[in-house]
Design a protein around this motif. Structure first.
Motif, PDB file in Angstrom:
ATOM      1  N   MET A   1       0.849  -1.199   0.000  1.00  0.00           N
ATOM      2  CA  MET A   1       0.000   0.000   0.000  1.00  0.00           C
ATOM      3  C   MET A   1       0.882   1.246   0.000  1.00  0.00           C
ATOM      4  SD  MET A   1      -3.145   1.210   0.079  1.00  0.00           S
ATOM      5  CE  MET A   1      -4.239  -0.068   0.730  1.00  0.00           C
ATOM      6  N   ARG A   2       0.472   2.255  -0.765  1.00  0.00           N
ATOM      7  CA  ARG A   2       1.186   3.523  -0.817  1.00  0.00           C
ATOM      8  C   ARG A   2       0.374   4.577  -0.059  1.00  0.00           C
ATOM      9  NH1 ARG A   2       6.218   2.705  -2.406  1.00  0.00           N
ATOM     10  NH2 ARG A   2       6.343   4.825  -3.220  1.00  0.00           N
ATOM     11  N   TYR A   3       1.096   5.545   0.493  1.00  0.00           N
ATOM     12  CA  TYR A   3       0.448   6.548   1.330  1.00  0.00           C
ATOM     13  C   TYR A   3       0.896   7.956   0.947  1.00  0.00           C
ATOM     14  CZ  TYR A   3      -0.631   2.495   4.203  1.00  0.00           C
ATOM     15  OH  TYR A   3      -1.091   1.276   4.641  1.00  0.00           O
ATOM     16  N   PHE A   4       0.070   8.922   1.357  1.00  0.00           N
ATOM     17  CA  PHE A   4       0.369  10.329   1.120  1.00  0.00           C
ATOM     18  C   PHE A   4       0.395  11.040   2.471  1.00  0.00           C
ATOM     19  CE2 PHE A   4      -1.406   8.533  -2.638  1.00  0.00           C
ATOM     20  CZ  PHE A   4      -0.596   9.044  -3.654  1.00  0.00           C
ATOM     21  N   LEU A   5       1.469  11.750   2.706  1.00  0.00           N
ATOM     22  CA  LEU A   5       1.688  12.419   3.981  1.00  0.00           C
ATOM     23  C   LEU A   5       1.211  13.865   3.894  1.00  0.00           C
ATOM     24  CD1 LEU A   5       3.018  12.726   6.813  1.00  0.00           C
ATOM     25  CD2 LEU A   5       5.177  13.198   5.609  1.00  0.00           C
ATOM     26  N   GLY A   6       0.445  14.291   4.879  1.00  0.00           N
ATOM     27  CA  GLY A   6       0.002  15.678   4.978  1.00  0.00           C
ATOM     28  C   GLY A   6       0.595  16.335   6.209  1.00  0.00           C
TER      29      GLY A   6
ATOM     30  N   GLU B   1      -3.780   5.235  -1.047  1.00  0.00           N
ATOM     31  CA  GLU B   1      -4.003   5.489  -2.465  1.00  0.00           C
ATOM     32  C   GLU B   1      -5.463   5.370  -2.859  1.00  0.00           C
ATOM     33  OE1 GLU B   1      -1.622   2.666  -4.621  1.00  0.00           O
ATOM     34  OE2 GLU B   1      -1.933   1.160  -3.073  1.00  0.00           O
ATOM     35  N   GLY B   2      -6.289   4.787  -1.990  1.00  0.00           N
ATOM     36  CA  GLY B   2      -7.717   4.706  -2.245  1.00  0.00           C
ATOM     37  C   GLY B   2      -8.484   5.911  -1.749  1.00  0.00           C
ATOM     38  N   GLY B   3      -7.779   6.860  -1.128  1.00  0.00           N
ATOM     39  CA  GLY B   3      -8.423   8.076  -0.651  1.00  0.00           C
ATOM     40  C   GLY B   3      -9.011   7.979   0.738  1.00  0.00           C
ATOM     41  N   GLN B   4      -8.568   7.011   1.534  1.00  0.00           N
ATOM     42  CA  GLN B   4      -9.038   6.878   2.905  1.00  0.00           C
ATOM     43  C   GLN B   4      -7.999   7.451   3.873  1.00  0.00           C
ATOM     44  OE1 GLN B   4     -12.172   5.621   3.798  1.00  0.00           O
ATOM     45  NE2 GLN B   4     -12.416   5.826   1.582  1.00  0.00           N
ATOM     46  N   VAL B   5      -8.454   8.263   4.805  1.00  0.00           N
ATOM     47  CA  VAL B   5      -7.553   8.816   5.811  1.00  0.00           C
ATOM     48  C   VAL B   5      -7.261   7.726   6.840  1.00  0.00           C
ATOM     49  CG1 VAL B   5      -7.255  10.548   7.619  1.00  0.00           C
ATOM     50  CG2 VAL B   5      -8.396  11.163   5.469  1.00  0.00           C
ATOM     51  N   CYS B   6      -5.987   7.358   6.953  1.00  0.00           N
ATOM     52  CA  CYS B   6      -5.582   6.263   7.843  1.00  0.00           C
ATOM     53  C   CYS B   6      -5.191   6.765   9.219  1.00  0.00           C
ATOM     54  CB  CYS B   6      -4.396   5.510   7.243  1.00  0.00           C
ATOM     55  SG  CYS B   6      -4.614   5.034   5.527  1.00  0.00           S
ATOM     56  N   LYS B   7      -4.505   7.885   9.255  1.00  0.00           N
ATOM     57  CA  LYS B   7      -4.086   8.485  10.519  1.00  0.00           C
ATOM     58  C   LYS B   7      -4.247   9.990  10.425  1.00  0.00           C
ATOM     59  CE  LYS B   7      -0.823   5.034  12.278  1.00  0.00           C
ATOM     60  NZ  LYS B   7       0.540   4.821  12.854  1.00  0.00           N
ATOM     61  N   ASN B   8      -4.652  10.587  11.534  1.00  0.00           N
ATOM     62  CA  ASN B   8      -4.847  12.042  11.581  1.00  0.00           C
ATOM     63  C   ASN B   8      -4.510  12.470  13.005  1.00  0.00           C
ATOM     64  OD1 ASN B   8      -5.594  14.654  10.904  1.00  0.00           O
ATOM     65  ND2 ASN B   8      -7.781  14.298  11.196  1.00  0.00           N
TER      66      ASN B   8
ATOM     67  N   ASN C   1      -0.576   5.266 -14.466  1.00  0.00           N
ATOM     68  CA  ASN C   1      -1.788   4.910 -13.736  1.00  0.00           C
ATOM     69  C   ASN C   1      -2.102   5.985 -12.711  1.00  0.00           C
ATOM     70  OD1 ASN C   1      -2.066   2.472 -15.085  1.00  0.00           O
ATOM     71  ND2 ASN C   1      -0.709   1.400 -13.644  1.00  0.00           N
ATOM     72  N   VAL C   2      -3.359   6.193 -12.456  1.00  0.00           N
ATOM     73  CA  VAL C   2      -3.770   7.225 -11.500  1.00  0.00           C
ATOM     74  C   VAL C   2      -4.491   6.569 -10.337  1.00  0.00           C
ATOM     75  CG1 VAL C   2      -3.979   8.955 -13.312  1.00  0.00           C
ATOM     76  CG2 VAL C   2      -5.985   7.643 -12.667  1.00  0.00           C
ATOM     77  N   TYR C   3      -4.645   7.363  -9.268  1.00  0.00           N
ATOM     78  CA  TYR C   3      -5.345   6.880  -8.086  1.00  0.00           C
ATOM     79  C   TYR C   3      -6.766   7.391  -8.032  1.00  0.00           C
ATOM     80  CZ  TYR C   3      -0.556   6.032  -6.538  1.00  0.00           C
ATOM     81  OH  TYR C   3       0.741   5.617  -6.446  1.00  0.00           O
ATOM     82  N   ALA C   4      -7.254   8.019  -9.089  1.00  0.00           N
ATOM     83  CA  ALA C   4      -8.498   8.751  -9.121  1.00  0.00           C
ATOM     84  C   ALA C   4      -9.476   8.375  -8.105  1.00  0.00           C
ATOM     85  CB  ALA C   4      -9.156   8.700 -10.475  1.00  0.00           C
TER      86      ALA C   4
END
Length: 323
Positions: A1-6, A21-28, A320-323
């Motif tokens: 799984m790939r993630y995006f850091l904010g 990559e599916g657009g779900q917030v995993c940690k906040n 490929n995109v994660y749209a």
């Protein structure tokens, strides 16, 4: 799984978030910046120092069970609003950290506005992400901002915002905190003022001060101080403050919808987690409100924007995109 850091370093909260990559917030995760009793804010120099302290704690919590190589891109709030000249020193702390992560991991860094992150978090929290495909109105009410923006789709997939209304003087969050200070509530006063206002049986008929699409909120502080001086119950003072802000928001929303047509309306920012305002505006306009975790300052929206921006870039490059 790939993630995006904010990453978000607002004036009063240090925030880190991950979305997949599916657009779900995993940690906040976030830590408020401590404000001494009796004070109504922080100097920017103090805020920058406190953000640096908070990061050492938050990054340990965020990166538990996650390898750095799983991060695809980084998003960071680099300025308060998406307009030329928008600047606040505390955002430099987050931007500096993002730049270091980007260099070390060889990952792209997407710089967004704090306000854009708020709107994105509100959309996610309200389950209203499909609104991104067409124009909509968004209100952002916080300690430093009270304004409405028109949001339109953009090729970069980062929200394109244009200011269409705002407060000409006091901001809604400032009013809440100043009235809270009058009543001896701790800073920030939002939650406590909300709870206090809900105890009041008083109801007020308030005519907001509107100039075009804009509002003026300085009158609420003056009137609440007068009520305190006259010995009004604290819960009634709190109720008046909230109803005054709600009346101004109501008037602005009505005028904007009359001008722009029947667009969806999203309400973002810490002030919009107020239960009385959300109930009134939701009932009248069917607006979209996020839960408190996605209304207050947080980095979830920034992480989601990084995902969208990265997908847009990959789409342009034929990948490929994660749209």
């Amino acid at each position: 799984m790939r993630y995006f850091l904010g990453i978000d370093t607002s004036n009063y909260t240090t925030s880190l978030a991950l979305c997949d990559e599916g657009g779900q917030v995993c940690k906040n995760v976030r830590l408020p910046l401590p404000v001494k009793d009796g004070q109504l804010g922080l100097r920017q120099s103090d805020a920058c120092f406190l953000h640096a302290k908070n990061f050492s704690l938050l990054q340990q919590e965020l990166m538990a069970d996650l390898s750095a190589g799983e991060i695809s891109a980084i998003g960071v709030s680099a300025r308060p609003r998406d307009i030329e000249g928008s600047y606040m020193p505390c955002f430099l702390v987050g931007e500096g950290l993002a730049n270091v992560f980007g260099k070390l991991l060889c990952r792209p860094v997407y710089r967004v506005a704090h306000q854009q992150g708020h709107i994105m978090a509100a959309l996610y929290g309200a389950g209203a992400m499909p609104l991104l495909e067409a124009p909509f109105l968004a209100f952002h009410l916080s300690g430093g901002t009270t304004e409405a923006v028109l949001v339109t789709p953009d090729d970069t997939r980062i929200l394109k915002t244009s200011q269409v209304a705002g407060s000409l003087d006091l901001k809604a969050g400032q009013a809440v905190d100043r009235v809270g200070g009058m009543l001896g509530l701790p800073f920030p006063a939002g939650k406590q003022l909300d709870a206090l206002a809900c105890q009041s049986r008083a109801r007020f008929h308030i005519k907001p001060v509107l100039k075009g699409f804009d509002c003026c909120l300085s009158g609420v502080q003056n009137q609440c101080q007068k009520m305190v001086d006259q010995g009004a119950p604290a819960e009634d003072v709190a109720r008046y403050c909230i109803e005054y802000i709600c009346a101004a928001l109501d008037g602005m929303t009505a005028r904007l919808l009359q001008h722009y047509g029947d667009l969806p309306v999203v309400y973002a920012g810490g002030v919009m987690s107020n239960s009385l305002i959300a109930a009134a505006m939701g009932e009248k306009y069917g607006g979209y409100f996020a839960p408190a975790d996605f209304s207050a300052d947080n980095a979830a929206g920034v992480a989601l924007l990084a995902r969208r921006a990265h997908a847009g870039r990959r789409d342009t490059e034929g990948e490929n995109v994660y749209a």
